[in-house]
Motif scaffolding. Structure first.
Motif, PDB file in Angstrom:
ATOM      1  N   GLN A  11      39.475 -24.248  -9.819  1.00  0.00           N
ATOM      2  CA  GLN A  11      40.270 -23.272 -10.580  1.00  0.00           C
ATOM      3  C   GLN A  11      40.065 -21.862 -10.031  1.00  0.00           C
ATOM      4  O   GLN A  11      40.999 -21.064  -9.982  1.00  0.00           O
ATOM      5  CB  GLN A  11      39.903 -23.361 -12.063  1.00  0.00           C
ATOM      6  N   ALA A  12      38.847 -21.576  -9.575  1.00  0.00           N
ATOM      7  CA  ALA A  12      38.600 -20.280  -8.928  1.00  0.00           C
ATOM      8  C   ALA A  12      39.452 -20.169  -7.671  1.00  0.00           C
ATOM      9  O   ALA A  12      40.024 -19.112  -7.372  1.00  0.00           O
ATOM     10  CB  ALA A  12      37.121 -20.141  -8.584  1.00  0.00           C
ATOM     11  N   TRP A  13      39.566 -21.276  -6.952  1.00  0.00           N
ATOM     12  CA  TRP A  13      40.390 -21.293  -5.742  1.00  0.00           C
ATOM     13  C   TRP A  13      41.850 -21.006  -6.099  1.00  0.00           C
ATOM     14  O   TRP A  13      42.530 -20.242  -5.413  1.00  0.00           O
ATOM     15  CB  TRP A  13      40.233 -22.668  -5.078  1.00  0.00           C
ATOM     16  N   ALA A  14      42.299 -21.616  -7.218  1.00  0.00           N
ATOM     17  CA  ALA A  14      43.670 -21.376  -7.651  1.00  0.00           C
ATOM     18  C   ALA A  14      43.887 -19.894  -7.975  1.00  0.00           C
ATOM     19  O   ALA A  14      44.924 -19.322  -7.653  1.00  0.00           O
ATOM     20  CB  ALA A  14      43.988 -22.234  -8.876  1.00  0.00           C
ATOM     21  N   VAL A  15      42.873 -19.278  -8.578  1.00  0.00           N
ATOM     22  CA  VAL A  15      42.963 -17.836  -8.873  1.00  0.00           C
ATOM     23  C   VAL A  15      43.083 -17.060  -7.563  1.00  0.00           C
ATOM     24  O   VAL A  15      43.923 -16.172  -7.417  1.00  0.00           O
ATOM     25  CB  VAL A  15      41.749 -17.362  -9.694  1.00  0.00           C
ATOM     26  N   GLN A  16      42.236 -17.421  -6.596  1.00  0.00           N
ATOM     27  CA  GLN A  16      42.293 -16.717  -5.302  1.00  0.00           C
ATOM     28  C   GLN A  16      43.649 -16.897  -4.611  1.00  0.00           C
ATOM     29  O   GLN A  16      44.135 -15.996  -3.949  1.00  0.00           O
ATOM     30  CB  GLN A  16      41.204 -17.266  -4.371  1.00  0.00           C
ATOM     31  N   GLY A  53      35.899 -14.207  -7.693  1.00  0.00           N
ATOM     32  CA  GLY A  53      35.462 -12.943  -7.100  1.00  0.00           C
ATOM     33  C   GLY A  53      34.240 -13.124  -6.221  1.00  0.00           C
ATOM     34  O   GLY A  53      34.157 -12.589  -5.114  1.00  0.00           O
ATOM     35  N   LEU A  54      33.294 -13.921  -6.721  1.00  0.00           N
ATOM     36  CA  LEU A  54      32.043 -14.123  -5.984  1.00  0.00           C
ATOM     37  C   LEU A  54      32.266 -14.841  -4.666  1.00  0.00           C
ATOM     38  O   LEU A  54      31.568 -14.593  -3.689  1.00  0.00           O
ATOM     39  CB  LEU A  54      31.080 -14.960  -6.839  1.00  0.00           C
ATOM     40  N   THR A  55      33.235 -15.774  -4.662  1.00  0.00           N
ATOM     41  CA  THR A  55      33.417 -16.583  -3.458  1.00  0.00           C
ATOM     42  C   THR A  55      34.560 -16.072  -2.588  1.00  0.00           C
ATOM     43  O   THR A  55      34.880 -16.667  -1.570  1.00  0.00           O
ATOM     44  CB  THR A  55      33.722 -18.041  -3.854  1.00  0.00           C
ATOM     45  N   TRP A  56      35.141 -14.976  -3.015  1.00  0.00           N
ATOM     46  CA  TRP A  56      36.335 -14.485  -2.327  1.00  0.00           C
ATOM     47  C   TRP A  56      36.044 -14.102  -0.872  1.00  0.00           C
ATOM     48  O   TRP A  56      36.727 -14.529   0.056  1.00  0.00           O
ATOM     49  CB  TRP A  56      36.889 -13.283  -3.092  1.00  0.00           C
ATOM     50  N   LEU A  57      34.981 -13.317  -0.690  1.00  0.00           N
ATOM     51  CA  LEU A  57      34.693 -12.817   0.658  1.00  0.00           C
ATOM     52  C   LEU A  57      34.350 -13.958   1.618  1.00  0.00           C
ATOM     53  O   LEU A  57      34.981 -14.072   2.678  1.00  0.00           O
ATOM     54  CB  LEU A  57      33.569 -11.773   0.588  1.00  0.00           C
ATOM     55  N   PRO A  58      33.375 -14.844   1.257  1.00  0.00           N
ATOM     56  CA  PRO A  58      33.088 -15.945   2.181  1.00  0.00           C
ATOM     57  C   PRO A  58      34.304 -16.828   2.442  1.00  0.00           C
ATOM     58  O   PRO A  58      34.493 -17.281   3.576  1.00  0.00           O
ATOM     59  CB  PRO A  58      31.984 -16.743   1.480  1.00  0.00           C
ATOM     60  N   SER A  59      35.157 -17.009   1.410  1.00  0.00           N
ATOM     61  CA  SER A  59      36.290 -17.908   1.635  1.00  0.00           C
ATOM     62  C   SER A  59      37.332 -17.270   2.538  1.00  0.00           C
ATOM     63  O   SER A  59      38.173 -17.952   3.110  1.00  0.00           O
ATOM     64  CB  SER A  59      36.920 -18.313   0.308  1.00  0.00           C
ATOM     65  N   LEU A  60      37.276 -15.951   2.660  1.00  0.00           N
ATOM     66  CA  LEU A  60      38.179 -15.274   3.600  1.00  0.00           C
ATOM     67  C   LEU A  60      37.798 -15.629   5.026  1.00  0.00           C
ATOM     68  O   LEU A  60      38.647 -15.864   5.877  1.00  0.00           O
ATOM     69  CB  LEU A  60      38.071 -13.753   3.426  1.00  0.00           C
ATOM     70  N   PHE A  61      36.484 -15.640   5.271  1.00  0.00           N
ATOM     71  CA  PHE A  61      36.023 -15.858   6.647  1.00  0.00           C
ATOM     72  C   PHE A  61      36.007 -17.339   7.006  1.00  0.00           C
ATOM     73  O   PHE A  61      36.323 -17.705   8.127  1.00  0.00           O
ATOM     74  CB  PHE A  61      34.626 -15.247   6.831  1.00  0.00           C
ATOM     75  N   VAL A  62      35.612 -18.170   6.045  1.00  0.00           N
ATOM     76  CA  VAL A  62      35.567 -19.614   6.315  1.00  0.00           C
ATOM     77  C   VAL A  62      36.400 -20.319   5.240  1.00  0.00           C
ATOM     78  O   VAL A  62      35.854 -20.814   4.267  1.00  0.00           O
ATOM     79  CB  VAL A  62      34.107 -20.127   6.262  1.00  0.00           C
ATOM     80  N   PRO A  63      37.718 -20.346   5.400  1.00  0.00           N
ATOM     81  CA  PRO A  63      38.565 -20.913   4.342  1.00  0.00           C
ATOM     82  C   PRO A  63      38.166 -22.350   4.007  1.00  0.00           C
ATOM     83  O   PRO A  63      38.185 -22.745   2.853  1.00  0.00           O
ATOM     84  CB  PRO A  63      39.963 -20.857   4.940  1.00  0.00           C
ATOM     85  N   ASP A  64      37.771 -23.118   5.039  1.00  0.00           N
ATOM     86  CA  ASP A  64      37.406 -24.509   4.781  1.00  0.00           C
ATOM     87  C   ASP A  64      36.084 -24.632   4.043  1.00  0.00           C
ATOM     88  O   ASP A  64      35.750 -25.688   3.532  1.00  0.00           O
ATOM     89  CB  ASP A  64      37.308 -25.287   6.102  1.00  0.00           C
ATOM     90  N   GLY A  65      35.338 -23.548   3.996  1.00  0.00           N
ATOM     91  CA  GLY A  65      34.037 -23.596   3.329  1.00  0.00           C
ATOM     92  C   GLY A  65      34.147 -23.492   1.821  1.00  0.00           C
ATOM     93  O   GLY A  65      33.157 -23.610   1.106  1.00  0.00           O
ATOM     94  N   MET A  66      35.373 -23.303   1.343  1.00  0.00           N
ATOM     95  CA  MET A  66      35.570 -23.163  -0.101  1.00  0.00           C
ATOM     96  C   MET A  66      35.493 -24.547  -0.749  1.00  0.00           C
ATOM     97  O   MET A  66      36.459 -25.044  -1.331  1.00  0.00           O
ATOM     98  CB  MET A  66      36.927 -22.497  -0.354  1.00  0.00           C
ATOM     99  N   THR A  67      34.344 -25.173  -0.614  1.00  0.00           N
ATOM    100  CA  THR A  67      34.106 -26.452  -1.294  1.00  0.00           C
ATOM    101  C   THR A  67      32.776 -26.332  -2.020  1.00  0.00           C
ATOM    102  O   THR A  67      32.031 -25.374  -1.794  1.00  0.00           O
ATOM    103  CB  THR A  67      34.052 -27.621  -0.303  1.00  0.00           C
ATOM    104  N   VAL A  68      32.499 -27.291  -2.864  1.00  0.00           N
ATOM    105  CA  VAL A  68      31.398 -27.114  -3.808  1.00  0.00           C
ATOM    106  C   VAL A  68      30.060 -26.808  -3.132  1.00  0.00           C
ATOM    107  O   VAL A  68      29.405 -25.821  -3.456  1.00  0.00           O
ATOM    108  CB  VAL A  68      31.259 -28.350  -4.724  1.00  0.00           C
TER     109      VAL A  68
END
Lengths: 431, 577
Positions: B106-111, B135-150
């Motif tokens: 759901q955080a991903w959906a917000v992003q 918000g907390l995971t926004w910056l890392p997910s910008l650099f490593v989009p595939d890293g946006m996993t649990v």
């Protein structure tokens, strides 16, 4: 999109204005230490300074005698009362003369021969006659505490102040719905906000229970007799000249007053103050304040009535736009921001009313809290009306003095819960 | 950040001196002696403006936390240890949970700007929690989009528990605990195996705890500032909007604020805080109202429906009834640590009972009450007890346990001590204190060592990783393939190219979300794969489509063994009947 941006911007701006005002209004209660510092120190018993108390009175024979009698009860040893009456006001003059005959040496009468009369002219007329070290100003309807002068004496000596502003409190909160709000306004202003101004070094003084060292006052050239808010003007000029102003509020020691007798006279009083604020703003003395923060505070404070007027109009419009136009939910939520500050202000006012009742031993009932909340928006409308009227009058060059009349409502000692009916209610005198 | 040095002045000096103290924390190292009998420090309280100070509002000695070197040092060292222990091996242990997957998705959906969820947001929880995760995971997910996993995004929780640990220390100091006890509280909070396991996971409770701790810190503000108390109300509302169960703790916050505010300004402070909390809290129903989703109605979700659902969740039984679901949850907590839950609760009860005699107990009344309230709510026989429930109790348990230790230490070392106490007696006191401390350490440390060692070395997520990798590698045309996965694997599937929503499907949505159901007109036959994880197998009993898909499929890959295995099953679309 454009609507959303405009609405959001306005909402956020209003939110900050209201939040800042609230922040300042709550100054005294910020910390227990701040609250403690707003009180008078206990006097050391030595009365060293001589006081000249100015008491301008105009068509106020109904209350003047009582006020003088009360002043004469003062525990201080060295003071004189100078009653200033107009040459065209024999009734008030008669009361003053009788008082002077009753207390020779203590009470003197000075006659103001100016054709057009106003308070600053009266005060300036009396200034050369002052013999004391300190000039104090009271209004004809004031109830002054007998120990006040001793406390002020001590405050001057203990702090090295040039000006001591004492507390003034409207008391007759039960008289009408607007008097309730009016009393509370004074409570927040003298109890809290003025202390902030003293601390920041920019202070619009109150109209009475204000004490100034005589030489400082003479140096400053007395009061500006063309200004409708001569007290505010004096405060601004003295602040700008770097004079030290001290504010002290003590619920035992405040000067008790009454609210204007009718909504119309309250409106006129407010118009006069607002016009006075405009005049002080335009005189630009505040620009000589040394600090940038002080100048901002001055600008903001002098403009407050007009911002109040603006927000009184904008908030409902903005709200309606948000609800009835199709804006995104996020934007609609932003439009509720000013409403949130308004709610917080309401809550603090309710607590303030409780505190006011406690401190003055007055019985505040549930219905009063209700009146406070329900009357809020209407009072806001009145304030906005006064602000608009002030601008309109100032534009038209109508800057003569509209006197606030007084009826003696606060002289009722028993808080009966009903408005006094015996005292005559007069309209403001127009000259 | 500020913290009081513990002083001899109680927030309400009158009743402290009148009733005497059983367990007072006084004359601690570094404390300044109050100068006046009335509690003033003799420096005057004037903040300018007024003609002077009045003795009736005592100024409490205040030191700046940031300029107190020993405090900074102790707090800093402990923080380092906590971050190391919690951070090491955090992607591999504990096992990825469904809830983590839900919130992160759901955080991903917000992003992604898709709103509050990638399926219809149905007011299951207030959304502020995963907005913060976004918000907390926004910056890392910008650099490593595939890293946006649990697993990798668990690192963001490290920042959250670091903030919580520091706040615990600050709060302990503001509640006048001595430095060592504040350190103890921080250590208990951050290093208990139970904390290490739970705080690593992406749970809303972990975020809510930080906000609530901030609220407590502000409520116990040494300057007793009106706007600190106001901000405390704001922080408390944020905590509740992050995880609604924080509502239970609000009375305890109120008690803390009441105790630590000053008589003269309390009226304004407390009403201000309550107003702030209520107004911010109301923004949630306001949001629902503006969306026309406050009240139940045909064709839309609603806040009332969401609340009704949460309140009517089947109870998990009485917590002390062996065999009940709640008891199982309790045993899972105690499996990791008994010291913090049981010792903390005992400490809370002790402090509340000693309220009349002890300065420490009065100062800690809020946290003790919070622990007891949370325990009472957990004891409701009809209630539903989720596994992460204990998270919100952890900081309070840690605080009261440390406070109880401080009270005992004080009783042993200083109680009834006269000025000319015999040397032998002094030695005896210290010896007793030493024995107590050593036996506590001997009891706790081996157990914690074992628990934390598991957390630092075990790998519970191998099968998940392998399953995710298989999906990304072996499925030929993910964009046109439909797979049922549990929430923990969902983002992996999305990053592998499955279409979020209709392609990668939260398995239960196939049966429970009408919008998803519409895309599956032929039921299980429209599904290509089912990833059968323990969660899927457990819940499939009540989900016909999922159940049918499991039954009409064959395993093409299996990772792990036994109960925890993960199977990737392809449906037998052609042969199935």
């Amino acid at each position: 999109m454009f609507t959303s941006v405009v609405i959001s911007a306005i909402s956020v701006a209003l939110f900050w204005i209201a939040a800042l005002t609230l922040w300042w209004q709550m100054h005294a209660w910020r910390t227990p230490e701040t609250l403690a510092s707003t009180r008078f120190d206990r006097p050391d018993g030595g009365d060293r300074l001589a006081f000249s108390l100015l008491l301008p009175a105009r068509h106020e024979q109904a209350v003047l005698e009582h006020t003088i009698a009360r002043l004469l009860e003062s525990g201080h040893t060295d003071y004189e009362i100078i009653v200033i009456v107009g040459h065209d006001d024999p009734e008030t003059a008669a009361v003053a003369d009788r008082a002077a005959a009753g207390a020779p040496g203590r009470v003197r009468v000075v006659v103001d021969h100016n054709e057009a009369k106003n308070k600053p002219k009266a005060l300036n007329t009396a200034l050369p006659h002052c013999r004391g070290d300190i000039v104090g100003v009271f209004d004809a309807e004031d109830q002054v505490h007998p120990q006040l002068l001793s406390h002020v004496d001590h405050a001057f000596r203990a702090t090295g102040a040039d000006v001591v502003q004492g507390g003034v409190q409207l008391i007759n909160f039960h008289s009408s719905w607007y008097s309730l709000r009016n009393c509370l306004e004074y409570f927040f202003w003298f109890r809290s906000r003025l202390h902030l101004h003293a601390e920041k070094g920019f202070i619009p003084l109150g109209g009475n229970t204000v004490f100034v060292r005589t030489e400082v006052l003479r140096e400053a050239g007395g009061w500006d007799q063309n200004c409708l808010a001569e007290d505010c003007d004096l405060g601004v000029r003295l602040s700008s000249a770097g004079k030290k102003v001290v504010v002290a509020y003590d619920c035992d020691m405040v000067t008790r007053e009454e609210t204007p007798g009718s909504l119309m006279s309250l409106l006129k009083q407010r118009t006069r103050w607002n016009q006075g604020f405009l005049q002080v703003y335009r005189k630009k003395d505040w620009q000589r304040l040394p600090g940038r923060g002080q100048r901002w505070l001055a600008r903001y404070t002098l403009m407050t009535p007009f911002m109040q007027a603006a927000s009184g109009v904008i908030i409902p419009v903005n709200f309606a736009v948000a609800v009835f136009l199709d804006v995104p939910v996020g934007v609609a939520i932003i439009t509720f921001l000013p409403l949130i500050t308004a709610m917080v202000t309401f809550v603090f006012e309710i607590v303030g009313l409780h505190d006011f009742g406690r401190q003055y031993g007055l019985r505040v009932r549930f219905v009063h809290y209700l009146k406070l909340v329900v009357g809020g928006p209407f009072y806001q409308v009145m304030l906005a009306g006064a602000a608009i009227r002030a601008v309109w009058r100032e534009q038209r060059g109508r800057n003569e003095w509209e006197l606030t009349s007084h009826t003696g409502a606060h002289l009722e000692t028993a808080p009966s819960g009903a408005a006094p009916s015996g005292a005559p209610i007069r309209e403001d005198a127009h000259r | 950040m500020t913290a009081t040095v513990p002083t001899a002045t109680d927030p309400q000096p009158a009743d402290a001196t009148a009733t005497g103290q059983l367990l007072p924390v006084r004359h601690l190292p570094g404390s300044r002696r109050p100068a006046g009998p009335d509690g003033t420090d003799g420096t005057g309280a004037g903040t300018g403006g007024g003609p002077g100070s009045s003795p009736s509002a005592p100024a409490r000695p205040v030191v700046r936390f940031r300029s107190s070197r020993p405090d900074l040092l102790l707090c800093g060292v402990l923080l380092l240890v906590i971050v190391l222990v919690q951070g090491w091996n955090l992607t591999a242990f504990p096992a990825l949970s469904d809830d983590e997957g839900t919130y992160l998705a759901q955080a991903w959906a917000v992003q992604q700007g898709e709103g509050l969820a990638h399926y219809t947001y149905w007011y299951d929880h207030p959304p502020l929690g995963w907005i913060q995760i976004a918000g907390l995971t926004w910056l890392p997910s910008l650099f490593v989009p595939d890293g946006m996993t649990v697993a990798p995004m668990r690192f963001s929780m490290l920042a959250v528990s670091a903030a919580g640990s520091v706040l615990i220390y600050v709060l302990a100091r503001r509640l006048w605990l001595p430095r060592w006890a504040a350190g103890l509280a921080m250590g208990l909070f951050g290093l208990s195996p139970l904390s290490v396991v739970l705080q690593r996971e992406i749970f809303l409770d972990n975020l809510a705890v930080v906000w609530m701790l901030l609220a407590f810190c502000l409520a116990a503000s040494p300057s007793r500032h009106l706007w600190h108390h106001f901000a405390s109300g704001l922080a408390a509302a944020t905590a509740v909007l992050t995880k609604e169960t924080m509502l239970v703790v609000l009375p305890a916050l109120l008690v803390t604020m009441w105790r630590h505010s000053h008589r003269d300004t309390r009226k304004f402070a407390v009403t201000g805080a309550v107003t702030a909390c209520a107004l911010i809290g109301l923004s949630y129903p306001l949001y629902a109202l503006l969306n026309n989703e406050l009240l139940p109605g045909a064709g839309h979700v609603s806040l009332i429906d969401g609340i009704t659902y949460q309140m009517s969740r089947p109870g998990s039984g009485f917590i002390l009834d062996p065999g009940s679901g709640s008891n199982g949850v309790l045993r899972s907590w105690l499996y990791y640590d008994t010291v913090l839950p049981l010792g903390g609760l005992a400490g809370a009860v002790l402090l509340l009972a000693a309220h009349r005699w002890s300065v420490t107990a009065r100062a800690l009344a809020g946290p003790a009450l919070a622990a007891v309230l949370l325990a009472v709510v957990a004891m409701r026989p009809s209630g539903y007890l989720p596994a992460m429930y204990v998270i919100q109790a952890l900081p309070f348990l840690a605080l009261v346990l440390a406070a109880a230790a401080a009270a005992v230490a004080h009783a042993v070392l200083r109680r009834h001590r006269g000025p000319g106490e015999r040397r032998a007696l002094v030695y005896a006191r210290w010896a007793l204190a030493g024995v107590l401390a050593a036996s506590a350490a001997a009891y706790v440390l081996p157990r914690w060592y074992e628990g934390d060692r598991t957390a630092l070395t075990a790998d519970a997520n191998g099968p998940y990783r392998q399953a995710a990798a298989w999906l990304g590698r072996e499925v030929p045309d993910p964009a046109n393939t439909r797979v049922l996965v549990d929430d923990a694997l969902w983002l992996d599937a999305v990053h592998s190219g499955f279409a979020p929503g209709p392609g990668a499907i939260w398995f239960y949505k196939a049966d429970l979300d009408p919008a998803v159901g519409k895309t599956l007109p032929r039921g299980w036959r429209d599904i290509d794969y089912v990833v059968s994880s323990p969660t899927v197998r457990r819940d499939a009993v009540d989900l016909p489509t999922v159940k049918a898909a499991l039954e009409h499929s064959t395993a093409v890959a299996v990772f792990g063994t036994g109960e925890d295995r993960i199977e990737i099953r392809r449906t037998d679309r052609e042969s199935g009947s």
